[in-house]
Design a protein around this motif. Sequence first.
Motif, PDB file in Angstrom:
ATOM      1  N   ALA A   6       0.618  -0.441  -0.183  1.00  0.00           N
ATOM      2  CA  ALA A   6      -0.222   0.236   0.001  1.00  0.00           C
ATOM      3  C   ALA A   6       1.148   1.017  -0.268  1.00  0.00           C
ATOM      4  N   PHE A   7       1.101   1.842  -0.852  1.00  0.00           N
ATOM      5  CA  PHE A   7       1.318   3.513  -1.182  1.00  0.00           C
ATOM      6  C   PHE A   7       0.367   4.390  -0.829  1.00  0.00           C
ATOM      7  N   ARG A   8       1.074   6.069  -1.056  1.00  0.00           N
ATOM      8  CA  ARG A   8       0.341   7.218  -1.751  1.00  0.00           C
ATOM      9  C   ARG A   8       1.131   7.728  -2.402  1.00  0.00           C
ATOM     10  N   PHE A   9       0.484   8.734  -3.176  1.00  0.00           N
ATOM     11  CA  PHE A   9       1.334  10.112  -3.788  1.00  0.00           C
ATOM     12  C   PHE A   9       1.700  10.729  -3.166  1.00  0.00           C
ATOM     13  N   THR A  10       2.956  11.163  -3.258  1.00  0.00           N
ATOM     14  CA  THR A  10       3.682  11.974  -1.933  1.00  0.00           C
ATOM     15  C   THR A  10       4.129  13.740  -3.392  1.00  0.00           C
ATOM     16  N   ALA A  11       4.004  12.978  -4.680  1.00  0.00           N
ATOM     17  CA  ALA A  11       4.323  14.154  -5.383  1.00  0.00           C
ATOM     18  C   ALA A  11       3.732  13.843  -6.871  1.00  0.00           C
ATOM     19  N   VAL A  12       3.292  15.014  -7.717  1.00  0.00           N
ATOM     20  CA  VAL A  12       2.631  14.256  -9.046  1.00  0.00           C
ATOM     21  C   VAL A  12       2.811  15.977  -9.355  1.00  0.00           C
ATOM     22  N   ASN A  61       9.671  13.871 -12.292  1.00  0.00           N
ATOM     23  CA  ASN A  61       9.108  12.724 -11.858  1.00  0.00           C
ATOM     24  C   ASN A  61       7.841  12.460 -10.788  1.00  0.00           C
ATOM     25  N   VAL A  62       7.091  11.902 -11.060  1.00  0.00           N
ATOM     26  CA  VAL A  62       5.891  11.279 -10.200  1.00  0.00           C
ATOM     27  C   VAL A  62       6.415  10.381  -9.286  1.00  0.00           C
ATOM     28  N   THR A  63       6.445  10.602  -7.629  1.00  0.00           N
ATOM     29  CA  THR A  63       6.903   9.822  -6.261  1.00  0.00           C
ATOM     30  C   THR A  63       4.977   9.144  -5.467  1.00  0.00           C
ATOM     31  N   VAL A  64       5.840   8.329  -4.911  1.00  0.00           N
ATOM     32  CA  VAL A  64       4.815   7.635  -3.993  1.00  0.00           C
ATOM     33  C   VAL A  64       5.725   7.167  -2.848  1.00  0.00           C
ATOM     34  N   ALA A  65       5.294   6.723  -1.264  1.00  0.00           N
ATOM     35  CA  ALA A  65       5.333   6.304  -0.663  1.00  0.00           C
ATOM     36  C   ALA A  65       5.056   5.461   0.370  1.00  0.00           C
ATOM     37  N   TYR A  66       5.533   4.530   1.160  1.00  0.00           N
ATOM     38  CA  TYR A  66       4.686   3.357   1.513  1.00  0.00           C
ATOM     39  C   TYR A  66       3.765   4.146   2.791  1.00  0.00           C
TER      40      TYR A  66
END
Length: 92
Positions: A69-75, A80-85
């Motif tokens: 499971a993760f969420r978007f941290t930068a779009v 780059n689009v980034t995610v974090a657990y």
Amino acid sequence: MSLDIRALKRYNTVTLAGNRQVSWYNYGTNDTAAEVVAAGYFNNARDTVKVGDCVDAIIDVDGTIDRIAFRFTAVPSSGNVTVAYDGDAAGS
């Protein structure tokens, strides 16, 4: 590997105070956790997702299946689009 945009499915959206919306997605892929959470993996989804949106993913379906499971941290509009657990997910 790369994102299969057709495998990213929104299943819920809530509206918070100030009309801010947060969405939840399911995603399934043959890619590993390291590939899926790498910066840029979700670049082709930048018109679909936004910061704070959450994903429940089944990964490595052709190998050792796992769930993360993760969420978007930068779009950003470029870059780059980034995610974090999220929570106690794999790799956190």
